[in-house]
Design an enzyme around this catalytic site. Structure first.
Site, PDB file in Angstrom:
ATOM      1  N   ASP A  99      -5.294 -66.255 -23.133  1.00 17.72           N
ATOM      2  CA  ASP A  99      -3.636 -66.677 -23.100  1.00 17.72           C
ATOM      3  C   ASP A  99      -2.936 -65.700 -24.075  1.00 17.72           C
ATOM      4  OD1 ASP A  99      -4.602 -68.847 -22.053  1.00 17.72           O
ATOM      5  OD2 ASP A  99      -3.846 -70.327 -23.412  1.00 17.72           O
ATOM      6  N   ASP A 100      -1.696 -65.650 -24.069  1.00 15.46           N
ATOM      7  CA  ASP A 100      -0.773 -64.951 -25.012  1.00 15.46           C
ATOM      8  C   ASP A 100      -0.836 -63.446 -24.611  1.00 15.46           C
ATOM      9  OD1 ASP A 100      -0.748 -67.417 -26.098  1.00 15.46           O
ATOM     10  OD2 ASP A 100      -1.643 -67.297 -27.897  1.00 15.46           O
ATOM     11  N   HIS A 153       1.831 -68.745 -18.858  1.00 16.88           N
ATOM     12  CA  HIS A 153       1.593 -69.321 -19.948  1.00 16.88           C
ATOM     13  C   HIS A 153       3.153 -69.547 -20.790  1.00 16.88           C
ATOM     14  CE1 HIS A 153      -0.517 -71.042 -23.461  1.00 16.88           C
ATOM     15  NE2 HIS A 153      -0.377 -70.211 -24.173  1.00 16.88           N
ATOM     16  N   HIS A 157       6.207 -69.353 -25.364  1.00 13.84           N
ATOM     17  CA  HIS A 157       5.469 -70.011 -26.061  1.00 13.84           C
ATOM     18  C   HIS A 157       5.879 -71.165 -27.018  1.00 13.84           C
ATOM     19  CE1 HIS A 157       1.316 -70.737 -27.969  1.00 13.84           C
ATOM     20  NE2 HIS A 157       0.987 -70.088 -27.036  1.00 13.84           N
ATOM     21  N   HIS A 244      -8.213 -65.722 -26.232  1.00 10.41           N
ATOM     22  CA  HIS A 244      -6.842 -64.924 -26.162  1.00 10.41           C
ATOM     23  C   HIS A 244      -7.050 -63.471 -26.263  1.00 10.41           C
ATOM     24  CE1 HIS A 244      -6.155 -68.969 -27.772  1.00 10.41           C
ATOM     25  NE2 HIS A 244      -5.049 -68.872 -27.599  1.00 10.41           N
TER      26      HIS A 244
END
Ligand code: ZN
Length: 293
Positions: A99-100, A153, A157, A244
């Site tokens: 993620d991210d 995603h 965020h 991540h």
């Protein structure tokens, strides 16, 4: 599998066999599961697939030489969806998810390690990070071109549970467009930030929601050894692992995990591959924590 049918492609109706233009579709592709395209015959001109669209039974002939652009047919005769590798369904599978990102430095490092280990993963990218600059766009292209899975995603965020339906939609649509602008494809899966969702988030994500059932805690450890230890203690066939690709320690840990778990027989797969082999048919608005229900 996914059949991408160009708009100007000519199809034949099953009954009359006369040629008609493909009707207008919301996007320029029509995709479905294996089951929807399981009805086909092999003709002199190519494989003729029957399918339903707007309640009508239709068919399309795909010349044999072009079939590889739509799908992969395995040696055993199984039709495998686009982007899905032929794997051993009897051996355990796990989906590492990152993620991210994308991250201009760590993402390419991770891709190299995946390639070296014959592994694939799913990347839940942030729309605003995708558009951060040319090096991030390049990292996203590398994910896509290496056969790994690009997923959403959201854009910035935010905890979607705190947003209005309109703002949730905006987070989803902006990310879809950002990804499309770089790789020319829309993502199909969404991971809500913090794994937070409610009925409104489910409804306005317009996608299957993917969380996880193994948290590597990489975001808190920032230490490869601890990440490896936690994952090895909890790893199990069908698990989706949260990681991540913005930390060096995570990429270090992923490399160790791939070596260790590959030798134990594990196959590192994308979420799409995991669902395919575990017979999970993802539906929009439904939350999935792993490759088994
Ligand atoms: Zn996140």
């Amino acid at each position: 599998m996914s059949l991408a049918i160009p708009e100007d492609e000519v199809v034949e109706t099953a009954e009359t066999d006369e040629t008609v233009a493909v009707p207008e579709m919301p996007e320029d592709t029509f995709s479905g599961t294996r089951d929807e395209f399981s009805d086909y015959v092999l003709t002199a001109d190519g494989a003729k697939f029957y399918y339903e669209l707007d309640g009508e039974r239709r068919s399309i002939v795909i010349p044999y030489l072009e079939i590889h652009t739509y799908m992969t047919v395995t040696e055993s005769g199984n039709v495998v969806a686009e982007g899905i590798r032929e794997l051993d369904p009897n051996k355990p599978m796990i989906a590492m998810t990152f993620d991210d990102g994308p991250h201009f430095e760590q993402t390419p490092r991770l891709l190299e390690a995946l390639e070296k280990n014959g592994a694939r993963a799913t990347f839940f990218v942030l729309g605003d990070r995708v558009l951060w600059g040319p090096s991030n766009e390049k990292a996203l292209k590398m994910i896509y071109e290496s056969g790994n899975e690009v997923a959403s995603h959201t854009y910035s965020h935010k905890d979607l549970k705190t947003l209005s339906a309109e703002k949730i939609t905006e987070e989803i649509v902006k990310t879809r467009n950002a990804i499309y602008s770089v790789i020319g494809e829309y993502p199909t899966l969404v991971r809500p930030p913090y794994g937070n969702y409610d009925d409104e988030v489910k409804a306005y994500s317009y996608a299957p929601l993917i969380t996880w059932n193994l948290d590597s805690k990489d975001w808190s450890f920032r230490n490869a050894e601890k990440i490896v230890e936690k994952v090895l203690a909890e790893v199990k066939d069908g698990r989706i692992i949260l990681m991540h690709d913005i930390y060096q320690s995570t990429v270090d840990a992923a490399e160790i995990l791939m070596q260790e778990l590959t030798s134990q027989g594990y196959q590192f797969v994308t979420v799409q591959e995991l669902f395919y082999y575990k017979n999970v048919e993802p539906e929009n608005g439904v939350v999935y924590h792993g490759g088994y229900n």
